[in-house]
Design a protein around this motif. Structure first.
Motif, PDB file in Angstrom:
ATOM      1  N   LEU A   1      37.499   9.499   3.720  1.00  0.00           N
ATOM      2  CA  LEU A   1      37.885   8.117   3.417  1.00  0.00           C
ATOM      3  C   LEU A   1      36.704   7.178   3.630  1.00  0.00           C
TER       4      LEU A   1
ATOM      5  N   LEU B   1      34.959   6.851   0.458  1.00  0.00           N
ATOM      6  CA  LEU B   1      35.665   5.860  -0.356  1.00  0.00           C
ATOM      7  C   LEU B   1      35.221   4.454   0.058  1.00  0.00           C
TER       8      LEU B   1
ATOM      9  N   MET C   1      33.465   1.536  -2.234  1.00  0.00           N
ATOM     10  CA  MET C   1      33.953   0.160  -2.318  1.00  0.00           C
ATOM     11  C   MET C   1      32.873  -0.844  -1.992  1.00  0.00           C
TER      12      MET C   1
ATOM     13  N   ILE D   1      29.694  -6.539  -7.929  1.00  0.00           N
ATOM     14  CA  ILE D   1      30.414  -7.718  -8.402  1.00  0.00           C
ATOM     15  C   ILE D   1      29.767  -8.992  -7.859  1.00  0.00           C
TER      16      ILE D   1
ATOM     17  N   SER E   1      35.584 -14.286  -8.525  1.00  0.00           N
ATOM     18  CA  SER E   1      35.060 -12.919  -8.578  1.00  0.00           C
ATOM     19  C   SER E   1      34.205 -12.635  -7.358  1.00  0.00           C
TER      20      SER E   1
ATOM     21  N   CYS F   1      36.396 -12.150  -4.382  1.00  0.00           N
ATOM     22  CA  CYS F   1      37.024 -10.823  -4.461  1.00  0.00           C
ATOM     23  C   CYS F   1      36.007  -9.744  -4.115  1.00  0.00           C
TER      24      CYS F   1
ATOM     25  N   VAL G   1      36.310  -7.011  -1.207  1.00  0.00           N
ATOM     26  CA  VAL G   1      36.188  -5.568  -1.456  1.00  0.00           C
ATOM     27  C   VAL G   1      35.154  -4.954  -0.522  1.00  0.00           C
TER      28      VAL G   1
ATOM     29  N   SER H   1      36.669  -4.785   2.869  1.00  0.00           N
ATOM     30  CA  SER H   1      37.632  -3.688   3.011  1.00  0.00           C
ATOM     31  C   SER H   1      36.899  -2.368   3.159  1.00  0.00           C
TER      32      SER H   1
ATOM     33  N   TRP I   1      43.127   2.298  14.925  1.00  0.00           N
ATOM     34  CA  TRP I   1      43.012   1.003  14.244  1.00  0.00           C
ATOM     35  C   TRP I   1      42.690  -0.112  15.214  1.00  0.00           C
TER      36      TRP I   1
ATOM     37  N   LYS J   1      48.790   1.244   8.101  1.00  0.00           N
ATOM     38  CA  LYS J   1      47.977   0.020   8.059  1.00  0.00           C
ATOM     39  C   LYS J   1      46.849   0.121   7.043  1.00  0.00           C
ATOM     40  N   LEU J   2      46.260   1.310   6.909  1.00  0.00           N
ATOM     41  CA  LEU J   2      45.224   1.473   5.889  1.00  0.00           C
ATOM     42  C   LEU J   2      45.828   1.335   4.501  1.00  0.00           C
TER      43      LEU J   2
ATOM     44  N   LEU K   1      45.531  -2.148   3.503  1.00  0.00           N
ATOM     45  CA  LEU K   1      44.176  -2.366   3.001  1.00  0.00           C
ATOM     46  C   LEU K   1      44.097  -1.924   1.539  1.00  0.00           C
TER      47      LEU K   1
ATOM     48  N   VAL L   1      45.563  -4.619  -0.592  1.00  0.00           N
ATOM     49  CA  VAL L   1      44.612  -5.732  -0.728  1.00  0.00           C
ATOM     50  C   VAL L   1      43.574  -5.394  -1.792  1.00  0.00           C
ATOM     51  N   MET L   2      43.099  -4.141  -1.766  1.00  0.00           N
ATOM     52  CA  MET L   2      42.090  -3.747  -2.742  1.00  0.00           C
ATOM     53  C   MET L   2      42.639  -3.732  -4.157  1.00  0.00           C
TER      54      MET L   2
ATOM     55  N   SER M   1      42.728  -7.336  -5.233  1.00  0.00           N
ATOM     56  CA  SER M   1      41.386  -7.875  -5.516  1.00  0.00           C
ATOM     57  C   SER M   1      40.840  -7.315  -6.819  1.00  0.00           C
TER      58      SER M   1
ATOM     59  N   VAL N   1      42.513  -8.831  -9.799  1.00  0.00           N
ATOM     60  CA  VAL N   1      42.032 -10.191 -10.077  1.00  0.00           C
ATOM     61  C   VAL N   1      40.717 -10.127 -10.854  1.00  0.00           C
ATOM     62  N   ILE N   2      39.818  -9.248 -10.414  1.00  0.00           N
ATOM     63  CA  ILE N   2      38.528  -9.124 -11.099  1.00  0.00           C
ATOM     64  C   ILE N   2      38.736  -8.684 -12.547  1.00  0.00           C
TER      65      ILE N   2
ATOM     66  N   GLY O   1      35.999  -3.485 -11.077  1.00  0.00           N
ATOM     67  CA  GLY O   1      37.368  -3.851 -10.740  1.00  0.00           C
ATOM     68  C   GLY O   1      38.285  -2.639 -10.844  1.00  0.00           C
TER      69      GLY O   1
ATOM     70  N   VAL P   1      37.683  -0.360  -7.977  1.00  0.00           N
ATOM     71  CA  VAL P   1      38.288  -0.914  -6.758  1.00  0.00           C
ATOM     72  C   VAL P   1      39.794  -0.641  -6.739  1.00  0.00           C
TER      73      VAL P   1
ATOM     74  N   SER Q   1      40.298   2.972  -6.014  1.00  0.00           N
ATOM     75  CA  SER Q   1      40.103   3.297  -4.599  1.00  0.00           C
ATOM     76  C   SER Q   1      41.311   2.860  -3.787  1.00  0.00           C
TER      77      SER Q   1
ATOM     78  N   LEU R   1      43.677   5.203  -1.538  1.00  0.00           N
ATOM     79  CA  LEU R   1      43.889   4.892  -0.126  1.00  0.00           C
ATOM     80  C   LEU R   1      45.373   4.760   0.182  1.00  0.00           C
TER      81      LEU R   1
END
Lengths: 309, 309
Positions: A109, A112, A116, A123, A279, A282, A286, A289, A309, B108-109, B112, B115-116, B119, B122-123, B283, B286, B289, B293
């Protein structure tokens, strides 16, 4: 899109080189600190200075200085909004080197996370604003003395004083936010002053001597104060806490504060389209993250997953 | 940047709605399949059709159809390069719902990962190309019969036949790539024909009747064949393997192939700047990924970490 000028490109390459050196320096210094602690039994985080006798620590320091010089020159060419977030790439370098030198295992991971960080950086690079043409140190001086930026500097100085004299003695060795907070706050001022000084020196080398102006010398003093404070507390943070904990927190706070400072002082985002700014943000999320993922998974060894964590 | 037109916005909103419905449908269908397997003892992956008697499965099917219709209409408004990658958001919806309905715990990951995905989306949305104005079904027909696209269709059909008649009986139930490969390959053709049909129907509703042209009816037949094949094999894949394994593989292959098909057929990337195309690809990486994840961590329960990849 801000377009990608020659100056931005120079800044970009320098920032990459800088990340390489700084990433390597983390590992070398960590090895030096470990060795010093093994010899003297006193750690830097609790006030020991035995690491000053350790050659490996000095090699790490030199590598870091080379990296910081590259970084310094990068700031003279490209906006802070471009150069600072690329600092995350040093985390990739140190993660890869940690595998070979410190024998820390990189989790799948974590790979990964690297992917990212790289995607996010691309970007950010694509959407970085153009560096504005600056013709004298007075111009920078005017930017630095606008009310909004003075307010920013004032708040930073007050918060740093409170952290150093009230919180650091109380909970500096238990709460990771104290030392990294001081580093990050001072760091944002370092970057601004470094950028001011770098641009003045660049102008001087181009034939427009700026050393005759007191502003240039003032920026030089500010750089020295900020950088020494920042480095001192970064050392303390790194030695007191796990790199895996310090790195992402430091990265987030330092980068966010620097972008904030740069947007206030240099007005980087004026004239950028909404899409470019979004962008960029974001891209920053990224990279962030990726950094978290890389650091969270760095110490995983199967069973310790849930509590890490 | 491609700019963000009203049509792109309509397509974007429809794609979001579609992801909501499709994400929910995954969970409802999975619950239905589980219940059907519990009653009859035979699973869809090995040829059972007991799920056809299960009302929950049908409810899931209806939710999915509503989602697919929204998706279908989205394709009539915005380019496939925009609509298809947003499909990943359905994974977020299903991850969140799985927590409440299937009682799967979100790591929890995994947050994340969400979130990715957001993001990255959006890109992608910011850099999506403009949809080109199309005035008749013949225009689409000409795009579909250009040599490059015919070559693409030909290769897809050949590979799908080989997968169905050679690999599926041999290793369909052991190798996840067989069923998901068939879905993804057919899926890319589904999207192209859906886009052709959707655009024709949109023109018809706008007053330019396209139903008088045989091309419209031809596209309708192609849509039916592709979608039925795709759904059939998606069912088999979902029932044979863990959703956490199927989803990311399906997402990557389906989205990549669809973007490839769309870039060949509709020339989405002509007139886009290099920066926009690179941003879009980043994007996509991302979102990908984030998907990995989210899925990798979905089944983590502390101790199973090392073997779960």
């Amino acid at each position: 899109m801000g377009g990608f000028s020659t100056n931005n490109f120079k800044g970009f390459v320098l920032a990459l080189l800088s990340s390489g050196f700084i990433g390597a320096s983390f590992i070398i210094k960590k090895k030096g600190l470990r060795r010093a602690a093994a010899v003297s039994g006193v750690r830097a985080g609790v006030g020991g200075y035995a690491y000053l006798l350790e050659p490996l620590w000095w090699l790490g320091m030199i590598t870091m200085i080379v990296g910081e010089v590259a970084n310094f020159v990068a700031y003279a060419f490209a906006p802070a909004v471009l150069v600072t977030p690329l600092g995350a790439l040093s985390i990739i370098v140190s993660a890869v080197l940690a595998q070979f030198i410190l024998k820390e295992r990189l989790h799948k991971l974590g790979i990964l996370g690297c992917v990212m960080c790289i995607s996010g950086s691309v970007i950010i690079v694509i959407h970085a604003p153009q560096e504005r043409a600056i013709s004298s140190v007075q111009e920078i001086w005017n930017m630095a003395t606008q009310t909004a930026f003075l307010l920013y500097v004032g708040s930073v100085v007050v918060v740093v004083f409170i952290l150093i004299f009230h919180f650091a003695p109380q909970c500096g060795s238990t709460n990771v936010l104290v030392f990294t907070g001081i580093c990050s706050l001072m760091g944002s001022l370092s970057v601004m002053s470094v950028k001011a000084l770098g641009t003045s020196l660049k102008l001087t080398f181009e034939g427009k001597n700026q050393l005759i102006f007191p502003e240039t010398w003032f920026f030089m003093v500010v750089v020295a104060i900020c950088v020494i404070t920042q480095m001192n507390y970064l050392n303390k943070a790194l030695d007191t806490f796990n790199t895996a904990v310090v790195s992402p927190i430091y990265y987030v706070m330092f980068t966010s504060l620097t972008i904030l400072a740069s947007v206030i002082m240099f007005k980087d985002w004026d004239g950028q389209s909404g899409g470019s700014i979004i962008s960029e943000i974001c891209g920053f999320i990224v990279v962030l993250s990726g950094t978290i993922l890389l650091n969270v998974t760095k110490d995983y060894e199967g069973s310790s997953f849930r509590g890490a964590w």
